[in-house]
Design a protein around this motif. Structure first.
Motif, mmCIF file in Angstrom:
data_model
loop_
_atom_site.group_PDB
_atom_site.id
_atom_site.type_symbol
_atom_site.label_atom_id
_atom_site.label_comp_id
_atom_site.label_asym_id
_atom_site.label_seq_id
_atom_site.Cartn_x
_atom_site.Cartn_y
_atom_site.Cartn_z
ATOM 1 N N UNK A 96 7.115 6.844 -0.742
ATOM 2 C CA UNK A 96 8.149 5.970 -1.269
ATOM 3 C C UNK A 96 9.151 5.879 -0.271
ATOM 4 N N UNK A 97 9.596 6.891 0.856
ATOM 5 C CA UNK A 97 10.638 6.615 1.756
ATOM 6 C C UNK A 97 9.806 5.692 2.668
ATOM 7 N N UNK A 98 8.673 5.708 3.167
ATOM 8 C CA UNK A 98 7.977 4.645 3.879
ATOM 9 C C UNK A 98 8.207 3.392 3.341
ATOM 10 N N UNK A 99 8.019 2.946 1.976
ATOM 11 C CA UNK A 99 8.083 1.830 1.377
ATOM 12 C C UNK A 99 9.676 1.405 1.595
ATOM 13 N N UNK A 100 10.542 2.315 1.236
ATOM 14 C CA UNK A 100 11.920 1.820 1.242
ATOM 15 C C UNK A 100 12.445 1.336 2.880
ATOM 16 N N UNK A 130 0.878 -1.036 0.015
ATOM 17 C CA UNK A 130 -0.081 -0.032 -0.018
ATOM 18 C C UNK A 130 0.821 1.107 -0.144
ATOM 19 N N UNK A 131 1.909 1.002 0.586
ATOM 20 C CA UNK A 131 3.021 2.327 0.711
ATOM 21 C C UNK A 131 3.321 2.649 -0.758
ATOM 22 N N UNK A 132 3.802 1.613 -1.336
ATOM 23 C CA UNK A 132 4.207 1.632 -2.777
ATOM 24 C C UNK A 132 3.097 2.289 -3.845
ATOM 25 N N UNK A 133 2.091 1.719 -3.618
ATOM 26 C CA UNK A 133 0.494 2.140 -4.343
ATOM 27 C C UNK A 133 0.273 3.579 -4.263
#
Length: 508
Positions: free
Chosen positions: A485-489, A436-439
């Motif tokens: 995006x930072x959260x996804x990383x 969901x972060x990437x989405x």
């Protein structure tokens, strides 16, 4: 129930924060976005190329209404201001369908603008207390109960955190549950006066519904209450004698002088082409926190000033001041951004509290209810931002000629939220947050690029400074995407570290 008072407060804080925490998060996020509702609407209607100003907006509106609705018993004119750049007209009409009125939007030239149909920022504003797909009265009662839970959670949270200010300066990342607690404390302390103010004043905005029995007992009904506290005077009935109205722009300019230059953004005209017609100019509470809410009534036939009045009731003025404080209507740009940032911290405070609840119970005996909490946490915290992004996405891709287009945009909003809920149900704990972060990252960063394909006014064609609001909106969308995006990383890195630790454990 508990031997220590602090233990009782801890229990109260935990459960009042959880029971309606997901609804509170949605209310806080959409309410925070609503501080810029006019700017959001402006971005969602890129066809507006000739902004309207008060200088000639009223005369343009009068000319339009005399042509389209000369026999209407009621005109309502929304005058453009610093943030709203169009004139919005409503008039009563017998052929207007179940709602009984028609609407038109005029630009600075006085011409009706063919803009894409959208609820824009007003949908986010209304959603934060009216919700959607349910009767308004039930929605407002539900939001009222949630706000009361929030207020109780704030007070009990202050009581149980004995070292609340010391903990504010001891945030540590990468410490598991301790980091979630530090983040919750940090966002709680950072804007706790704002959180208390916005929650209490939110309850005040709904007080006439919550305490409706007291109003009805004292005054009989809602109409009688407002007649008493506003000192309303009955307007004369239509005489049936036709009279051409005077220039409303002249009356508008005179009203502004009498009000000392105070902004007027709403005008009501009763029986506009009748001898007994009247026009009412209402001062809006944008010049300061406390306003007398003055109203000037003129004769549309002669231009004579018929009456001047303000709200005489101190109690009613106090209530309206609380509403003004809650909505931030008086705020200039720096203060509005402070409202917005404080609202974001409140949203993060609620989100970290919900996650903290489930983190504390991860190592205990598994319970089906705990799994549902984890699913709803991800679906709400990550799903609502994607719903907002989907709402903006629909504004750009749905056909402009689509029937009931505004409702279709709202349907896409909830469809986006549903997608994240389904994804949270079908994936594991770590995957649902990463996916969901990437989405969210992809969708938010895609929006300015999509505008370059679907509309003529975009980041490549903006004319500054008149399009600065649109540029700032695009920048905010990109920044939001970068944060996701930072959260996804971060989540992806922690996932790989956990996998490596698990593989090393089995290798031994």
């Amino acid at each position: 129930m508990f031997s220590r008072f602090r233990d009782s407060m801890t229990w109260l804080h935990t459960w009042t924060g959880l029971i309606l925490g997901w609804l509170l998060f949605a209310v806080f996020v959409t309410g925070t976005l609503a501080f810029f509702q006019f700017e959001i609407t402006r971005w969602m209607q890129p066809e507006l190329t000739h902004p309207a100003t008060p200088a000639n907006a009223v005369s343009n509106a009068q000319a339009f209404l005399l042509k389209e609705a000369p026999d209407s018993p009621r005109w309502s004119i929304g005058v453009p201001g610093e943030r709203d750049t169009v004139s919005t007209l409503f008039w009563r009409a017998s052929d207007a369908g179940p709602r009984g009125f028609k609407r038109a939007t005029l630009d600075g030239t006085g011409q009706e603008v063919s803009v894409r149909e959208t609820r824009g920022g007003n949908f986010l504003y209304r959603f934060h207390f009216d919700l959607h797909y349910m009767p308004v009265i039930w929605a407002r009662w539900l939001v009222s109960i949630a706000a009361m839970c929030m207020f109780i959670a704030l007070i009990s949270g202050i009581i149980i955190h004995k070292k609340i200010f010391k903990d504010f300066f001891t945030f540590k990342s990468g410490m598991g549950m301790r980091s979630w607690l530090d983040a919750h404390t940090l966002t709680s302390v950072l804007a706790v006066p704002f959180h208390l103010m916005i929650t209490y004043t939110g309850l005040v905005t709904l007080m006439l519904m919550i305490y409706g029995w007291a109003m009805n007992t004292t005054f009989g009904d809602r109409g009688s209450y407002f007649e008493a506290v506003e000192a309303r005077q009955a307007q004369p009935a239509a005489s049936g004698i036709r009279a051409e109205p005077v220039n409303l722009q002249t009356l508008f300019d005179d009203a502004q002088k009498r009000l000392g230059g105070a902004e007027i953004t709403f005008i009501g005209v009763d029986n506009p082409t009748d001898k007994n017609g009247s026009i009412e100019f209402m001062e809006v509470p944008t010049n300061g926190l406390i306003s007398p809410y003055r109203r000037l009534v003129y004769s549309t036939a002669t231009g004579e000033l018929l009456s001047t009045r303000a709200v005489p009731s101190v109690a009613e003025q106090t209530r309206r001041t609380m509403i003004n404080l809650h909505a931030g209507r008086f705020a200039d740009w720096p203060l509005r951004w402070l409202y917005f940032i404080s609202g974001i911290t409140g949203s993060v405070m609620i989100a970290t509290g919900l996650v903290l609840w489930s983190k504390k119970r991860e190592k205990k005996a598994p319970h089906k209810g705990h799994q549902w909490v984890r699913v709803l946490n991800a679906a709400t915290i990550m799903g609502l931002p994607f719903a907002v992004a989907s709402f903006f996405l629909a504004n750009r891709v749905l056909p402009e000629t689509l029937t009931d287009r505004a409702q279709s945009e709202i349907d896409v909003f909830f469809a986006g939220w549903l997608i994240v809920l389904v994804m949270s149900l079908l994936t594991g704990e770590h995957r649902r947050w990463r996916y969901s972060a990437m989405l969210n990252a992809v969708t938010f960063m895609l929006l300015p690029l999509l505008s370059m394909i679907t509309v003529t006014k975009h980041i490549g064609t903006y004319q500054l400074p008149e399009d600065s609001i649109l540029l700032v909106m695009d920048i905010c969308l990109v920044v939001t995407g970068c944060l996701f995006l930072l959260q996804w990383k971060i989540l992806n890195r922690k996932h790989h570290e956990a996998m490596e630790t698990e593989v090393g454990h089995y290798a031994k």
